[in-house]
Design an enzyme around this catalytic site. Structure first.
Site, PDB file in Angstrom:
ATOM      1  CB  SER A  16     -51.191  -3.488 -14.355  1.00  0.00           C
ATOM      2  OG  SER A  16     -51.237  -2.029 -14.089  1.00  0.00           O
ATOM      3  CG  ASP A  40     -43.319   0.624 -16.590  1.00  0.00           C
ATOM      4  OD1 ASP A  40     -44.001   1.542 -15.643  1.00  0.00           O
ATOM      5  OD2 ASP A  40     -43.899  -0.649 -16.558  1.00  0.00           O
ATOM      6  CG  HIS A  99     -46.697  -0.299 -13.667  1.00  0.00           C
ATOM      7  ND1 HIS A  99     -46.637  -0.336 -15.305  1.00  0.00           N
ATOM      8  CD2 HIS A  99     -47.980  -0.419 -13.279  1.00  0.00           C
ATOM      9  CE1 HIS A  99     -47.898  -0.517 -15.643  1.00  0.00           C
ATOM     10  NE2 HIS A  99     -48.620  -0.936 -14.407  1.00  0.00           N
TER      11      HIS A  99
END
Length: 317
Positions: free
Chosen positions: A40, A292, A295
């Site tokens: 991710s 967030d 990240h």
């Protein structure tokens, strides 16, 4: 215990993006292509096809060109885009499974590396295809989700001690790298995991969690040793460890020095999830280290990517 093949299948199906672009010289280094096998941190939208773990909804992408949520876990561009940008490839990199990918983008990547090679050979011929693969920059990042999600937030801790799990991850990763080598890859950059203890979800009393960061470095040190071992076996290849832990740890521990005002909370979600269409978002993401709870923001990624490329590009022949 999961097998190596299952681990590799997870990488390819759940969090892999492959990209190809012809690029020019950068600091006297020339790559014929870029391939990225990612989690991710680098994903530009492959997660859009998963049943869970998606982020193709606002406010993700709020600062991305066109202000669209593309599947990047970020407010804007992520490291895949920024590496492509820094190397003069293009401004943003589409995921291969993007629905409107054009036929002319065949050479920008395929979901499976073997399929890619077969089709590339059909387009470019066998010798040229081999040269493209051998002169490509191949990126791999896999430890972040495996540790942060599968172990810390999942059931893997019921199967392994943490050191044993890190060792298993390195075994799976080096096996995967060996397979890439067997398919012709010769210039490989392998990303460390990030400073897990500095993420908003992992911080303790406003500071980076030493325990979590020591855990991340346990994996990183084993991975670095595994890469060195592979390098000793393959003198015709160049395997380079990309340390993204250190620059992120430095930024998150000293945010003001880098022009940030907040390292404790994510711009979206604080210490929790960035929910679909939430209005609980900071007005200016560039003042936050993290977008967030897990990240970084685009601004943070830019600093990290610059640090990594400045330290590693000269390592490639």
């Amino acid at each position: 215990m999961a097998s190596t093949s299952l681990f590799i299948l997870f990488i390819l199906q759940a969090c892999a993006c492959l990209f190809f672009y012809t690029i020019g010289a950068q600091a006297n280094i020339t790559f014929s292509a870029i391939f990225s096998f990612v989690d991710s941190i680098l994903d530009t939208g492959m997660n859009n096809n998963l049943l869970s773990g998606r982020c193709n909804y606002p406010p993700y992408g709020r600062d991305f060109p066109g202000k669209v949520a593309t599947g990047r876990f970020c407010n804007g561009k992520n490291p895949t885009d920024l590496i492509a940008e820094a190397l003069g490839i293009k401004d943003t990199v589409p995921a291969y499974l993007k629905p409107d990918l054009q036929s002319k983008d065949l050479l920008t990547g395929l979901q499976y590396f073997k399929d890619y090679i077969a089709k590339l050979t059909g387009v470019a011929g066998e010798e040229k295809a081999k040269a493209i693969i051998a002169n490509s920059l191949v990126l791999m990042s896999g430890g972040y989700n495996d540790i942060g999600v599968s172990y810390i937030g999942g059931a893997r801790k019921l199967q392994y001690t943490f050191p044993a799990y890190c060792a298993q991850l390195v075994t799976w990763s080096t096996t995967f790298l060996e397979q890439l080598y067997a398919l012709g890859a010769r210039r490989l950059g392998v990303l460390s995991t990030v400073a897990l203890g500095c993420e908003p979800s992992g911080r303790v009393a406003g500071s980076c969690s030493i325990t979590a960061n020591v855990g991340a470095q346990t994996y990183n040190n084993l991975l670095k040793a595994g890469i060195a071992s592979l390098q000793s076996k393959h003198s015709d290849a160049k395997l380079v460890f990309f340390d993204i832990f250190a620059p992120l740890d430095n930024i998150a521990s000293n945010p003001q020095q880098f022009g940030f005002q907040n390292a404790n909370l994510g711009c979206c979600g604080g210490v929790g999830s960035c929910l679909p269409f939430t209005t609980l978002v900071c007005p200016n993401a560039s003042t936050y280290v993290f977008w967030d709870s897990l990240h970084p923001t685009e601004k943070t990624y830019r600093i990290v990517v610059s640090d990594v490329l400045n330290k590693t590009l000269s390592s490639f022949p």
